[in-house]
Design a protein around this motif. Structure first.
Motif, PDB file in Angstrom:
ATOM      1  N   GLN A   1      -7.326  12.275 -13.305  1.00  0.00           N
ATOM      2  CA  GLN A   1      -7.297  11.512 -11.885  1.00  0.00           C
ATOM      3  C   GLN A   1      -8.203  12.094 -10.566  1.00  0.00           C
ATOM      4  OE1 GLN A   1      -3.601  11.053 -10.584  1.00  0.00           O
ATOM      5  NE2 GLN A   1      -2.725   8.800 -11.387  1.00  0.00           N
TER       6      GLN A   1
ATOM      7  N   ILE B   1       1.539  -0.421  -4.791  1.00  0.00           N
ATOM      8  CA  ILE B   1       2.316   0.109  -5.383  1.00  0.00           C
ATOM      9  C   ILE B   1       3.653  -0.554  -6.038  1.00  0.00           C
ATOM     10  CG2 ILE B   1       1.499   2.426  -6.145  1.00  0.00           C
ATOM     11  CD1 ILE B   1       3.639   3.908  -3.981  1.00  0.00           C
TER      12      ILE B   1
ATOM     13  N   GLN C   1      -4.598   3.284   0.203  1.00  0.00           N
ATOM     14  CA  GLN C   1      -4.336   1.897   0.041  1.00  0.00           C
ATOM     15  C   GLN C   1      -4.120   1.503  -0.737  1.00  0.00           C
ATOM     16  OE1 GLN C   1      -7.041   3.363   0.339  1.00  0.00           O
ATOM     17  NE2 GLN C   1      -8.665   3.373  -0.443  1.00  0.00           N
ATOM     18  N   ASP C   2      -3.401   2.124  -1.792  1.00  0.00           N
ATOM     19  CA  ASP C   2      -3.108   1.218  -3.424  1.00  0.00           C
ATOM     20  C   ASP C   2      -2.093   1.098  -3.306  1.00  0.00           C
ATOM     21  OD1 ASP C   2      -5.832   2.733  -4.623  1.00  0.00           O
ATOM     22  OD2 ASP C   2      -4.718   4.741  -4.743  1.00  0.00           O
TER      23      ASP C   2
ATOM     24  N   HIS D   1       2.804   7.688 -10.402  1.00  0.00           N
ATOM     25  CA  HIS D   1       1.818   7.292 -10.436  1.00  0.00           C
ATOM     26  C   HIS D   1       0.757   8.704 -10.349  1.00  0.00           C
ATOM     27  CE1 HIS D   1       2.933   3.237  -9.897  1.00  0.00           C
ATOM     28  NE2 HIS D   1       3.877   3.678  -9.385  1.00  0.00           N
TER      29      HIS D   1
ATOM     30  N   LEU E   1      -2.711   9.067  -5.469  1.00  0.00           N
ATOM     31  CA  LEU E   1      -2.372   7.307  -5.046  1.00  0.00           C
ATOM     32  C   LEU E   1      -3.956   7.551  -3.807  1.00  0.00           C
ATOM     33  CD1 LEU E   1       1.364   6.190  -5.282  1.00  0.00           C
ATOM     34  CD2 LEU E   1      -1.147   5.615  -6.647  1.00  0.00           C
ATOM     35  N   GLU E   2      -4.067   6.499  -3.367  1.00  0.00           N
ATOM     36  CA  GLU E   2      -5.658   6.299  -1.728  1.00  0.00           C
ATOM     37  C   GLU E   2      -3.864   5.047  -1.128  1.00  0.00           C
ATOM     38  OE1 GLU E   2      -8.268   7.477  -1.314  1.00  0.00           O
ATOM     39  OE2 GLU E   2      -9.168   7.197  -3.243  1.00  0.00           O
TER      40      GLU E   2
ATOM     41  N   PRO F   1       1.339  -1.122   0.142  1.00  0.00           N
ATOM     42  CA  PRO F   1       0.048  -0.170   0.436  1.00  0.00           C
ATOM     43  C   PRO F   1       1.115   1.585  -0.269  1.00  0.00           C
ATOM     44  CG  PRO F   1      -0.573  -1.883   1.582  1.00  0.00           C
ATOM     45  CD  PRO F   1       0.360  -2.365   1.460  1.00  0.00           C
ATOM     46  N   ALA F   2       0.280   2.240  -0.432  1.00  0.00           N
ATOM     47  CA  ALA F   2       0.919   3.370  -0.902  1.00  0.00           C
ATOM     48  C   ALA F   2       1.355   4.231   0.465  1.00  0.00           C
ATOM     49  CB  ALA F   2       0.250   4.909  -1.968  1.00  0.00           C
TER      50      ALA F   2
ATOM     51  N   LEU G   1     -11.541  10.831  -9.198  1.00  0.00           N
ATOM     52  CA  LEU G   1     -11.672  10.180  -7.470  1.00  0.00           C
ATOM     53  C   LEU G   1     -12.541  11.477  -6.878  1.00  0.00           C
ATOM     54  CD1 LEU G   1      -7.987  10.454  -6.843  1.00  0.00           C
ATOM     55  CD2 LEU G   1      -9.418   8.985  -6.672  1.00  0.00           C
TER      56      LEU G   1
END
Length: 391
Positions: A93, A72, A69-70, A63, A66-67, A27-28, A97
């Protein structure tokens, strides 16, 4: 786009150079491990009360947004390097979002702030003007640990004033933007309808007036729409003999106040759906499929088709808002838009349906009632006890 609801609050923090050693996607929110990034995250958590009053996103040079939880994979890139995320991609994006109109604060180096400004020109950047990493970390600490200065000697009153109110400054700027948004939205709604002062004649009776600016055809169409929406708010509307662009509104004080608040908002959202339909028409005109229908057609006739299409779409959108169908037949590729107004306009209104009976803003309704003219209130006298009649 009522008095506008508060825009979503978003805190964007930059990614970091030091990353987790894991070669698998993580996760990010766990990928960046440097002390600078962690300080950014602590400040973001403080500004959003750990996510309860806002949303935290990470801006990655590779990227984009980013959330936390994304997941990567490892990478090595700085903002501005060849191949780093573009402003166009950031904007898309933001649309995906749902934060294109958000109230945005960016925590991070200048390159990340400037990249974000391509999408949100009026963002807040608390670290702007900081002299080096030490000054940035001090400003971040002022956000996530504002009480620390009361426990340590202060070098000067000037220094305290400049760094001890970072949160207050962020909140002040956010509040100022919200106020400007409210004024801008009110000016926009005034293009469709404005209302007079509410006049209360009796505790159960009041009246007001709605006026419809714009060209005659549009004001006439909006007056027809207002007559149809009136029943949703339990009020009666009547034409004025002295002004063809206005309607008198009658009902109980609260019902009339709610309708005066709601009607400009209902028309604003309705016109928004109609504009969506008109964009479909515009895209069709530029498509090769339009050539057989438009070749040889004089410009004046083409403009008339577009104008009539929009007017018909307005009526269809209102019909759909008031009587939502279970489904709408799809449009046919071979027909020009003016021959299939219903599927195009009803399709948009069905997909983006809103309840026109729920558009009154409670705060504005209260303000309309508070500012009402009560100088003509008449109350029937209460009958006193009957006198005894001698027999």
């Amino acid at each position: 786009m009522s008095t506008p609801t508060a825009r979503p609050r978003v805190i964007i923090v930059s990614c970091g150079g030091r990353k987790s050693s894991s070669q698998k996607p993580v996760p990010a929110g766990e990928r960046y491990t440097g002390s600078y990034h962690l300080a950014l995250r602590r400040a973001a958590d403080a500004l959003t009360h750990s996510g309860r009053t806002g949303r935290v996103l990470i801006l990655s040079a590779l990227h984009g947004l980013l959330e936390l939880q994304d997941a990567i994979a490892p990478y090595d890139m700085r903002m501005g390097d060849e191949g780093s995320v573009s402003g166009e991609r950031l904007r898309q994006q933001a649309v995906d979002l749902g934060i294109l109109d958000a109230d945005v604060t960016v925590l991070g180096p200048r390159a990340y702030v400037e990249a974000s400004r391509t999408v949100w020109p009026e963002l807040t950047a608390p670290l702007a003007g900081a002299r080096g990493i030490g000054d940035q970390l001090a400003r971040l600490a002022d956000i996530y640990d504002p009480g620390r200065r009361s426990q340590a000697p202060q070098p000067s009153a000037r220094r305290t004033a400049s760094t001890g109110s970072v949160i207050e400054e962020i909140e002040r700027r956010a509040a100022a933007r919200q106020d400007e948004d409210a004024r801008r939205a009110a000016r926009h709604r005034a293009r469709y309808a404005t209302h007079s002062q509410l006049v209360i004649q009796h505790p159960a009776r009041a009246h007001g007036c709605l006026t419809f600016p714009g060209d005659s055809a549009k004001s006439t169409a909006r007056i027809r729409a207002t007559r149809r929406f009136a029943s949703l708010y339990r009020v009666q509307v009547h034409a004025r003999s002295d002004d063809t662009r206005s309607l008198d509104v009658h009902g109980t004080p609260r019902d009339v106040a709610r309708f005066l608040s709601a009607l400009p908002r209902v028309l604003d959202r309705t016109e928004g759906r109609v504009s969506d339909v008109a964009r479909l028409y515009g895209r069709w005109e530029r498509h090769s499929a339009a050539r057989p229908h438009l070749d040889g057609m004089p410009p004046r006739q083409r403009r008339a088709h577009a104008r009539d299409f929009r007017a018909a779409a307005f009526e269809v959108v209102i019909d759909t808002l008031l009587n939502l169908p279970d489904s709408v037949p799809p449009a046919e590729d071979g027909l020009p838009p003016w021959d299939q107004v219903y599927p195009l306009a009803a399709g948009i209104a069905h997909y983006y349906w809103f309840d026109p009976a729920a558009e009154a803003d409670p705060d504005e309704t209260a303000r309309i009632l508070a500012a009402a003219d009560r100088s003509h209130v008449t109350v029937a006298p209460v009958p006193g006890p009957r006198s005894r009649v001698a027999l």
